[in-house]
Motif scaffolding. Structure first.
Motif, PDB file in Angstrom:
ATOM      1  N   ASP A  41    -106.012   5.194-101.614  1.00  0.00           N
ATOM      2  CA  ASP A  41    -107.497   4.792-101.909  1.00  0.00           C
ATOM      3  C   ASP A  41    -107.664   4.508-100.795  1.00  0.00           C
ATOM      4  OD1 ASP A  41    -109.744   4.775-103.682  1.00  0.00           O
ATOM      5  OD2 ASP A  41    -109.603   3.286-103.209  1.00  0.00           O
ATOM      6  N   GLN A  42    -107.207   3.160-100.229  1.00  0.00           N
ATOM      7  CA  GLN A  42    -107.382   2.625 -98.797  1.00  0.00           C
ATOM      8  C   GLN A  42    -107.618   4.004 -97.646  1.00  0.00           C
ATOM      9  OE1 GLN A  42    -106.041  -1.643 -98.513  1.00  0.00           O
ATOM     10  NE2 GLN A  42    -104.939  -0.499-101.166  1.00  0.00           N
ATOM     11  N   GLN A  43    -105.923   4.976 -97.955  1.00  0.00           N
ATOM     12  CA  GLN A  43    -106.039   5.136 -96.945  1.00  0.00           C
ATOM     13  C   GLN A  43    -107.235   6.549 -97.088  1.00  0.00           C
ATOM     14  OE1 GLN A  43    -102.175   6.229 -97.998  1.00  0.00           O
ATOM     15  NE2 GLN A  43    -101.060   4.987 -96.389  1.00  0.00           N
ATOM     16  N   ARG A  44    -107.450   7.279 -97.890  1.00  0.00           N
ATOM     17  CA  ARG A  44    -109.035   7.947 -97.920  1.00  0.00           C
ATOM     18  C   ARG A  44    -110.202   7.176 -97.025  1.00  0.00           C
ATOM     19  NH1 ARG A  44    -111.503  10.826-103.314  1.00  0.00           N
ATOM     20  NH2 ARG A  44    -111.663   7.932-103.255  1.00  0.00           N
ATOM     21  N   GLN A  45    -110.202   6.426 -97.568  1.00  0.00           N
ATOM     22  CA  GLN A  45    -111.184   5.449 -97.031  1.00  0.00           C
ATOM     23  C   GLN A  45    -111.415   5.246 -95.723  1.00  0.00           C
ATOM     24  OE1 GLN A  45    -112.360   1.609 -99.016  1.00  0.00           O
ATOM     25  NE2 GLN A  45    -111.391   2.045-101.098  1.00  0.00           N
ATOM     26  N   ILE A  46    -110.079   5.214 -94.498  1.00  0.00           N
ATOM     27  CA  ILE A  46    -109.681   5.019 -93.183  1.00  0.00           C
ATOM     28  C   ILE A  46    -110.323   6.736 -92.740  1.00  0.00           C
ATOM     29  CG2 ILE A  46    -108.604   4.767 -91.947  1.00  0.00           C
ATOM     30  CD1 ILE A  46    -106.892   2.574 -93.498  1.00  0.00           C
ATOM     31  N   LEU A  47    -109.534   7.439 -93.732  1.00  0.00           N
ATOM     32  CA  LEU A  47    -109.790   8.996 -93.200  1.00  0.00           C
ATOM     33  C   LEU A  47    -111.326   9.187 -93.263  1.00  0.00           C
ATOM     34  CD1 LEU A  47    -109.083  11.743 -92.956  1.00  0.00           C
ATOM     35  CD2 LEU A  47    -108.387  12.258 -95.036  1.00  0.00           C
TER      36      LEU A  47
END
Length: 292
Positions: A41-47
């Motif tokens: 979920d945090q990686q998607r926010q970065i993306l």
């Protein structure tokens, strides 16, 4: 063909291609965009954040490309022509300043998240330990606290951290469960770490993302995120297996073969994982933990 028509054709083609791509993706699951874990979920926010920043450059550039192509085309006699124009300080500042600012923001974000999302960093909570062995071309998961092992699938309770230890008894592999989070390499004689936590109940596909031979493309597994009750029931069922895993049976399992079957084992040797790591080491100890 008129010049205006020539300009419009590429735009129409681009719109059609985007529409076809969207239609092909209809109803399909893209794990990195539909995360089911804390890290993912945090990686998607970065993306998405990086996508918005990139759009600050891409959208104006392509918009101006169309505007300039139409306004300053050879046949447009209404456009002004100034042969003495050489520079504009405001425009120079914009097309240099905006990219510099974006790169600076991305640099700060990268520095921060490379620490906050470090795969070795433990996730707070009552974690379970899973030892992973990448074989040719299958995955073995060992639960040292439960005396159990599984082949080609890993079961984990929802909303509970899982601390993975990874090694390989085959050419180097890389384990990645896109819906749950980070990728990490599994290497001979090494003990890599990965920490994940599933936040949604479901079954998600894990991959080997490092090309390592004939069976690479089929070297997938399932990550089953279960409720607390279902995980407890799974442990009880798995413990009833008649298949025992010791070094002798492990050596047979480790023979190169594409094996998609899911199985459970009772682990007879509590130090099996350490023995697998140690026998492929040339010297020294297993990989040290990152400093937290």
């Amino acid at each position: 063909m008129k010049r205006g028509v020539r300009i419009g054709v590429p735009i129409i083609v681009a719109i059609v291609l985007v529409a076809v791509f969207a239609w092909l993706l209809q109803g399909k699951t893209i794990d990195v965009l539909q995360p089911a874990g804390v890290i993912a979920d945090q990686q998607r926010q970065i993306l998405f954040f990086a996508l918005v920043l990139s759009a600050c450059v891409v959208v104006p550039v392509f918009t101006l490309l169309i505007v300039f192509s139409i306004k300053y085309r050879q046949g447009n006699t209404r456009s002004g022509y100034d042969p003495h124009f050489s520079e504009n300080s405001v425009l120079e500042g914009l097309w240099w300043g905006i990219p510099i600012a974006i790169i600076g923001v991305l640099g700060v974000l990268t520095y921060h998240t490379s620490h906050s999302l470090d795969p070795y960093k433990r996730i707070n909570g009552d974690e379970i330990h899973v030892q992973v062995v990448a074989l040719q071309w299958k995955w073995l998961f060992i639960y040292p606290d439960y005396g159990l092992a599984t082949l080609n699938y890993v079961a984990m309770p929802v909303n509970r951290p899982v601390a993975f230890s990874l090694t390989a008894d085959a050419p180097m592999s890389a384990m990645w469960i896109p819906a749950l989070g980070s990728q990490i390499y599994a290497m001979n004689g090494m003990d890599s770490k990965l920490n994940l936590k599933g936040t949604e109940i479901g079954e998600f596909t894990g991959y080997n993302t490092n090309i390592n031979g004939e069976g690479y493309a089929k070297m997938t597994f399932k990550a089953k995120v279960l409720s607390a009750q279902d995980f407890s029931a799974w442990r009880t069922k798995a413990a009833a297996t008649k298949d025992t895993l010791d070094m002798a049976s492990y050596d047979k399992l480790a023979q190169p073969k594409t094996d998609r079957e899911q199985r459970e084992y009772s682990v007879a040797d509590a130090d099996l994982f350490d023995a697998i790591v140690a026998r492929t080491m040339s010297h020294g100890n297993t990989q040290e933990e990152h400093t937290q």
